[in-house]
Design a protein around this motif. Structure first.
Motif, PDB file in Angstrom:
ATOM      1  N   ARG A  99      -5.175   0.411 -10.544  1.00  0.00           N
ATOM      2  CA  ARG A  99      -6.114  -0.461  -9.896  1.00  0.00           C
ATOM      3  C   ARG A  99      -5.926  -2.055  -9.910  1.00  0.00           C
ATOM      4  NH1 ARG A  99      -9.250   1.631  -6.029  1.00  0.00           N
ATOM      5  NH2 ARG A  99     -11.028   0.183  -6.823  1.00  0.00           N
ATOM      6  N   ALA A 100      -5.370  -2.609 -11.179  1.00  0.00           N
ATOM      7  CA  ALA A 100      -5.128  -3.650 -11.454  1.00  0.00           C
ATOM      8  C   ALA A 100      -3.963  -4.032 -10.657  1.00  0.00           C
ATOM      9  CB  ALA A 100      -4.748  -4.138 -12.974  1.00  0.00           C
ATOM     10  N   ASP A 101      -2.878  -3.263 -10.394  1.00  0.00           N
ATOM     11  CA  ASP A 101      -1.744  -3.682  -9.528  1.00  0.00           C
ATOM     12  C   ASP A 101      -2.163  -3.913  -8.303  1.00  0.00           C
ATOM     13  OD1 ASP A 101       0.114  -3.294 -11.584  1.00  0.00           O
ATOM     14  OD2 ASP A 101       0.239  -1.103 -11.034  1.00  0.00           O
ATOM     15  N   LEU A 102      -3.264  -2.920  -7.533  1.00  0.00           N
ATOM     16  CA  LEU A 102      -3.665  -3.131  -6.546  1.00  0.00           C
ATOM     17  C   LEU A 102      -4.451  -4.458  -6.098  1.00  0.00           C
ATOM     18  CD1 LEU A 102      -4.069  -1.953  -3.421  1.00  0.00           C
ATOM     19  CD2 LEU A 102      -6.150  -0.792  -4.486  1.00  0.00           C
ATOM     20  N   ARG A 103      -5.491  -4.725  -6.968  1.00  0.00           N
ATOM     21  CA  ARG A 103      -6.134  -5.964  -7.042  1.00  0.00           C
ATOM     22  C   ARG A 103      -5.362  -7.280  -6.913  1.00  0.00           C
ATOM     23  NH1 ARG A 103      -8.918  -5.245 -11.198  1.00  0.00           N
ATOM     24  NH2 ARG A 103      -7.722  -6.577 -12.682  1.00  0.00           N
ATOM     25  N   LEU A 154       7.658 -18.013   6.160  1.00  0.00           N
ATOM     26  CA  LEU A 154       6.870 -17.135   5.742  1.00  0.00           C
ATOM     27  C   LEU A 154       7.210 -15.604   5.812  1.00  0.00           C
ATOM     28  CD1 LEU A 154       3.418 -18.616   5.172  1.00  0.00           C
ATOM     29  CD2 LEU A 154       5.055 -18.259   3.501  1.00  0.00           C
ATOM     30  N   VAL A 155       7.802 -15.403   7.006  1.00  0.00           N
ATOM     31  CA  VAL A 155       7.865 -13.975   7.391  1.00  0.00           C
ATOM     32  C   VAL A 155       8.442 -12.803   6.257  1.00  0.00           C
ATOM     33  CG1 VAL A 155       9.014 -12.274   9.125  1.00  0.00           C
ATOM     34  CG2 VAL A 155       7.640 -14.090   9.788  1.00  0.00           C
ATOM     35  N   PRO A 156       9.516 -13.337   5.432  1.00  0.00           N
ATOM     36  CA  PRO A 156      10.168 -12.242   4.577  1.00  0.00           C
ATOM     37  C   PRO A 156       9.197 -11.998   3.362  1.00  0.00           C
ATOM     38  CG  PRO A 156      11.866 -14.174   5.104  1.00  0.00           C
ATOM     39  CD  PRO A 156      10.405 -14.172   5.705  1.00  0.00           C
ATOM     40  N   TYR A 157       8.331 -13.056   3.155  1.00  0.00           N
ATOM     41  CA  TYR A 157       7.303 -13.014   1.816  1.00  0.00           C
ATOM     42  C   TYR A 157       6.245 -12.035   2.475  1.00  0.00           C
ATOM     43  CZ  TYR A 157       9.933 -17.081   0.117  1.00  0.00           C
ATOM     44  OH  TYR A 157      10.664 -18.056  -0.364  1.00  0.00           O
ATOM     45  N   LEU A 158       5.915 -12.204   3.734  1.00  0.00           N
ATOM     46  CA  LEU A 158       4.700 -11.378   4.286  1.00  0.00           C
ATOM     47  C   LEU A 158       5.251  -9.839   4.255  1.00  0.00           C
ATOM     48  CD1 LEU A 158       1.991 -11.059   5.755  1.00  0.00           C
ATOM     49  CD2 LEU A 158       3.149 -11.325   7.832  1.00  0.00           C
ATOM     50  N   VAL A 159       6.582  -9.603   4.421  1.00  0.00           N
ATOM     51  CA  VAL A 159       6.925  -8.482   4.433  1.00  0.00           C
ATOM     52  C   VAL A 159       7.074  -7.606   3.055  1.00  0.00           C
ATOM     53  CG1 VAL A 159       9.076  -7.036   4.828  1.00  0.00           C
ATOM     54  CG2 VAL A 159       8.305  -8.521   6.756  1.00  0.00           C
ATOM     55  N   GLU A 160       7.655  -8.512   2.233  1.00  0.00           N
ATOM     56  CA  GLU A 160       7.531  -8.218   0.824  1.00  0.00           C
ATOM     57  C   GLU A 160       6.283  -8.013   0.205  1.00  0.00           C
ATOM     58  OE1 GLU A 160       8.954 -10.266  -3.504  1.00  0.00           O
ATOM     59  OE2 GLU A 160       9.800 -11.047  -1.728  1.00  0.00           O
ATOM     60  N   GLU A 161       5.233  -8.847   0.483  1.00  0.00           N
ATOM     61  CA  GLU A 161       3.889  -8.862  -0.015  1.00  0.00           C
ATOM     62  C   GLU A 161       3.316  -7.431   0.378  1.00  0.00           C
ATOM     63  OE1 GLU A 161       3.312 -10.177  -2.869  1.00  0.00           O
ATOM     64  OE2 GLU A 161       4.269 -11.876  -2.815  1.00  0.00           O
ATOM     65  N   SER A 162       3.796  -7.105   1.852  1.00  0.00           N
ATOM     66  CA  SER A 162       2.866  -5.890   2.330  1.00  0.00           C
ATOM     67  C   SER A 162       3.468  -4.580   1.605  1.00  0.00           C
ATOM     68  CB  SER A 162       3.226  -5.820   3.688  1.00  0.00           C
ATOM     69  OG  SER A 162       2.595  -7.050   4.386  1.00  0.00           O
ATOM     70  N   ALA A 163       4.855  -4.642   1.322  1.00  0.00           N
ATOM     71  CA  ALA A 163       5.770  -3.472   0.541  1.00  0.00           C
ATOM     72  C   ALA A 163       4.730  -3.406  -0.598  1.00  0.00           C
ATOM     73  CB  ALA A 163       7.053  -3.717   0.656  1.00  0.00           C
ATOM     74  N   GLU A 164       4.538  -4.499  -1.356  1.00  0.00           N
ATOM     75  CA  GLU A 164       4.073  -4.348  -2.801  1.00  0.00           C
ATOM     76  C   GLU A 164       2.749  -3.735  -2.783  1.00  0.00           C
ATOM     77  OE1 GLU A 164       4.901  -8.182  -4.522  1.00  0.00           O
ATOM     78  OE2 GLU A 164       6.860  -7.863  -4.556  1.00  0.00           O
ATOM     79  N   VAL A 165       2.098  -4.257  -1.687  1.00  0.00           N
ATOM     80  CA  VAL A 165       0.709  -3.692  -1.667  1.00  0.00           C
ATOM     81  C   VAL A 165       0.940  -1.763  -1.453  1.00  0.00           C
ATOM     82  CG1 VAL A 165      -1.431  -3.176  -0.203  1.00  0.00           C
ATOM     83  CG2 VAL A 165      -0.496  -5.585  -0.730  1.00  0.00           C
TER      84      VAL A 165
END
Length: 200
Positions: free
Chosen positions: A39-43, A19-30
């Protein structure tokens, strides 16, 4: 999450490391959503990041030797935040952000008594620029002075961005790896911090 873990054959094969690569990717997208999204993107991106937390907790719940679940995670977080906010949940007083940090750092120090260095707990997996900022702050706490350089004199954050870009371009022109150069310099700075702490 529990239903997905139980019924999705792909999800069943995933462990924490997967899951680590997905966690990094999702953090970057936040971060992208915060800095340049709607605001919709952030949600949406916060939901995707929360899914990673739920996913890790569900994997942990199935550990045969040391299981914990999302309720344990939330309980631990609640207890930590109460300890670190004595001005909110106790009798302490903090009327400025600086006073809040004093309480926060005191509580954190009490929790992490086993730490012997200001660098303990600083992840070397942080992006190198973020790591540099963190290590420089820790170095200042023990009196280790940051290196000076004639190129490092921007007057604004925008100029800082330009200066960093110029340095990366110079690295490209010389065939140097800018990220590696910074990481190697940070290793030397970290060694200086540890030496200062031990009185060497």
């Amino acid at each position: 999450m529990r239903a997905v873990r139980e019924r999705c054959v792909w999800t069943q094969t995933i462990d924490h490391r997967d899951l680590v690569p997905y966690l990094v990717e999702e953090s970057a997208e936040v971060i992208d959503a915060v800095e340049s999204g709607t605001r919709a993107d952030l949600r949406e991106e916060l939901g995707d990041l929360l899914w990673q937390v739920l996913f890790h907790a569900e994997i942990a719940a199935g550990d045969p030797e040391d299981p914990f679940d999302i309720d344990d995670v939330a309980r631990g977080l609640t207890e930590k935040m109460v300890r670190r906010h004595p001005h909110v949940f106790g009798d302490a007083v903090a009327s400025t952000p600086e006073q809040v940090l004093v309480h926060w750092n005191a509580a954190k120090a009490a929790e992490k008594r086993e730490r012997t260095s200001v660098l303990d707990g600083v992840s070397e997996h942080m992006p190198s620029l973020a790591l540099a900022q963190k290590v420089l702050g820790k170095a200042a706490q023990v009196g280790v002075v940051a290196p000076a350089h004639r190129l490092a004199d921007p007057a604004t954050e925008a100029e800082l961005g330009d200066a960093l870009l110029v340095l990366v371009q110079q690295a490209r022109e010389h065939g140097w790896d800018a990220d590696r150069a910074l990481r190697e310099r940070l290793r030397r700075l970290s060694a200086e911090v540890r030496a200062a702490e031990s009185g060497v």
